[in-house]
Scaffold this active site. Structure first.
Site, PDB file in Angstrom:
ATOM      1  N   GLU A  42     -30.517  12.021 -31.985  1.00 62.66           N
ATOM      2  CA  GLU A  42     -29.213  11.482 -31.607  1.00 62.66           C
ATOM      3  C   GLU A  42     -28.080  12.418 -31.986  1.00 62.66           C
ATOM      4  OE1 GLU A  42     -28.742   9.140 -29.646  1.00 62.66           O
ATOM      5  OE2 GLU A  42     -30.793   8.391 -29.604  1.00 62.66           O
ATOM      6  N   CYS A  98     -27.788   6.244  -6.018  1.00 63.81           N
ATOM      7  CA  CYS A  98     -28.296   4.871  -5.960  1.00 63.81           C
ATOM      8  C   CYS A  98     -29.614   4.765  -5.196  1.00 63.81           C
ATOM      9  CB  CYS A  98     -27.263   3.971  -5.299  1.00 63.81           C
ATOM     10  SG  CYS A  98     -25.563   4.311  -5.798  1.00 63.81           S
ATOM     11  N   ASP A 152     -22.147   4.289 -24.770  1.00 61.24           N
ATOM     12  CA  ASP A 152     -21.790   5.701 -24.649  1.00 61.24           C
ATOM     13  C   ASP A 152     -21.167   5.904 -23.265  1.00 61.24           C
ATOM     14  OD1 ASP A 152     -23.864   5.488 -22.923  1.00 61.24           O
ATOM     15  OD2 ASP A 152     -24.906   7.281 -23.580  1.00 61.24           O
ATOM     16  N   CYS A 164     -31.973   2.536  -7.525  1.00 59.14           N
ATOM     17  CA  CYS A 164     -31.247   1.718  -8.500  1.00 59.14           C
ATOM     18  C   CYS A 164     -31.550   0.231  -8.309  1.00 59.14           C
ATOM     19  CB  CYS A 164     -29.738   1.951  -8.385  1.00 59.14           C
ATOM     20  SG  CYS A 164     -28.795   0.899  -9.522  1.00 59.14           S
ATOM     21  N   CYS A 193     -26.910   6.587 -11.995  1.00 61.19           N
ATOM     22  CA  CYS A 193     -25.478   6.305 -11.971  1.00 61.19           C
ATOM     23  C   CYS A 193     -24.703   7.380 -12.724  1.00 61.19           C
ATOM     24  CB  CYS A 193     -25.211   4.925 -12.570  1.00 61.19           C
ATOM     25  SG  CYS A 193     -23.648   4.185 -12.090  1.00 61.19           S
ATOM     26  N   TYR A 213     -21.976   4.569 -32.076  1.00 58.65           N
ATOM     27  CA  TYR A 213     -23.044   4.835 -31.118  1.00 58.65           C
ATOM     28  C   TYR A 213     -24.358   5.166 -31.839  1.00 58.65           C
ATOM     29  CZ  TYR A 213     -26.308   7.156 -28.215  1.00 58.65           C
ATOM     30  OH  TYR A 213     -27.481   7.491 -27.631  1.00 58.65           O
ATOM     31  N   CYS A 247     -24.200  -4.733  -7.356  1.00 57.64           N
ATOM     32  CA  CYS A 247     -23.265  -3.704  -7.852  1.00 57.64           C
ATOM     33  C   CYS A 247     -21.981  -3.673  -7.031  1.00 57.64           C
ATOM     34  CB  CYS A 247     -23.945  -2.330  -7.810  1.00 57.64           C
ATOM     35  SG  CYS A 247     -22.865  -0.988  -8.311  1.00 57.64           S
TER      36      CYS A 247
END
Length: 313
Positions: free
Chosen positions: A53, A210, A156, A215, A204, A138, A221
């Site tokens: 991370e 998409c 994030d 997606c 995305c 985060y 959406c």
DNA sequence: CTCCAGAACA
DNA sequence: TGTTCTGGAG
């Protein structure tokens, strides 16, 4: 109306779809059917998750992968890292072009905290994890979820973009946190946080894909329906070339090659136009080194009336 | 030129 | 709240 609704305000989840469960299931199914393979998705070791991370902050994942493996080979456990010389950790960081050398010192310091303050056993809650140096909201939630399947929804830039486009969540940190948390199924933070970030990275992104990525949210959406794929503003960074941070990187990389170096020996290696009395001279370099010393990256001392710099050990 | 799994510090 | 921190790739 539940207590949570009253607390959050009447329209807090107005943007979320009616059938939240169906939306959740669709994303989890999409993620589990196929996703990118990263080494840190194969472990629940909090130390390894933290390393990943911290490396991933503002750095492309593809570039992180090789460094991640090498780092864990050099320092396999949090005890190994805590016992390491800081200069070696910073040196590793620059050698692997990870940028933001500060983060190497954060990680080294955090390892020391885990060993000293927690007897080598990572804390599991986001609040405790945030006590670790370099660990903010985060990263705390990322470690809590990926290592312990706990904590809250991560937020994030990927998650913000997804929530803003799909459900028209307003561009504010509190709105994003709230919506992300309401969307996340209880007890599944590990899978969920992986899945929603994967969606933001694969389907995305800034340029939406998409249909190509299949997606799972196309049916609900807002952006897919209206064609407006506007994303929240991400502050643009000033150009890197000639910047102070480029010079910082050069100082660290140069000092990596030497035990120590005096100002006039270091200067020309940082800027070809270095001149002791010029605009980019001793005063300029001293100022740069002073900041690096404040950040714990560099040590300065006086020898024969001259300033000498070295990587902090 | 832009983008990229944020956090510390003032 | 704003500013700073790296560097490779497209």
């Amino acid at each position: 109306m539940t207590d949570a609704d009253a607390e959050a305000g009447p329209d807090a989840d107005a943007a979320l779809p009616e059938d939240v469960d169906a939306v959740r299931a669709a994303l989890v199914e999409w993620y589990e059917a196929d996703h990118r393979s990263f080494p840190w998705r194969e472990t629940t070791d909090p130390y390894r998750i933290l390393v990943c991370e911290v490396m991933s902050q503002q750095t492309q994942l593809e570039r992180v992968e090789a460094a991640y493996r090498a780092f864990l080979e050099a320092w396999p456990t949090v005890e190994d890292l805590a016992a390491a010389d800081r200069a070696d950790v910073v040196g590793f960081w620059t050698d692997h072009r990870l940028g933001y050398n500060n983060r190497a010192t954060y990680l080294h310091t955090a390892a020391g905290q885990v060993v000293e303050d927690y007897d080598g056993a990572f804390p599991e809650t986001p609040d405790e994890l945030q006590e670790l140096h370099g660990v903010g909201p985060y990263t705390a939630n990322a470690v809590a979820s990926f290592a312990f399947n706990g904590g809250n929804a991560v937020v994030d830039t990927n998650v913000k973009r997804v929530l803003h486009r799909a459900f028209d969540v307003e561009d504010s940190d509190s709105a994003f946190e709230e919506a992300a948390q309401r969307l996340m199924p209880d007890g599944e933070s590990r899978t969920w946080n992986n899945a929603i970030m994967e969606l933001g990275g694969v389907a995305c992104g800034k340029v939406p894909r998409c249909d190509e990525a299949g997606c799972p949210w196309r049916g609900s959406c807002r952006a897919y329906e209206t064609g407006d794929f506007t994303a929240p503003d991400v502050p643009t960074q000033p150009s890197f070339e000639g910047s102070r941070r480029q010079m910082r990187g050069r100082v660290v990389r140069t000092l990596r090659e030497y035990d120590d170096l005096a100002l006039d020996a270091l200067g020309p290696r940082v800027r070809v136009d270095y001149a002791p009395g010029g605009t980019f001279g001793r005063a300029w370099l001293r100022d740069l080194l002073s900041d690096l010393a404040d950040d714990g990256l560099v040590e300065l001392d006086e020898r024969d009336g001259d300033t000498v710099a070295r990587l902090r050990r």
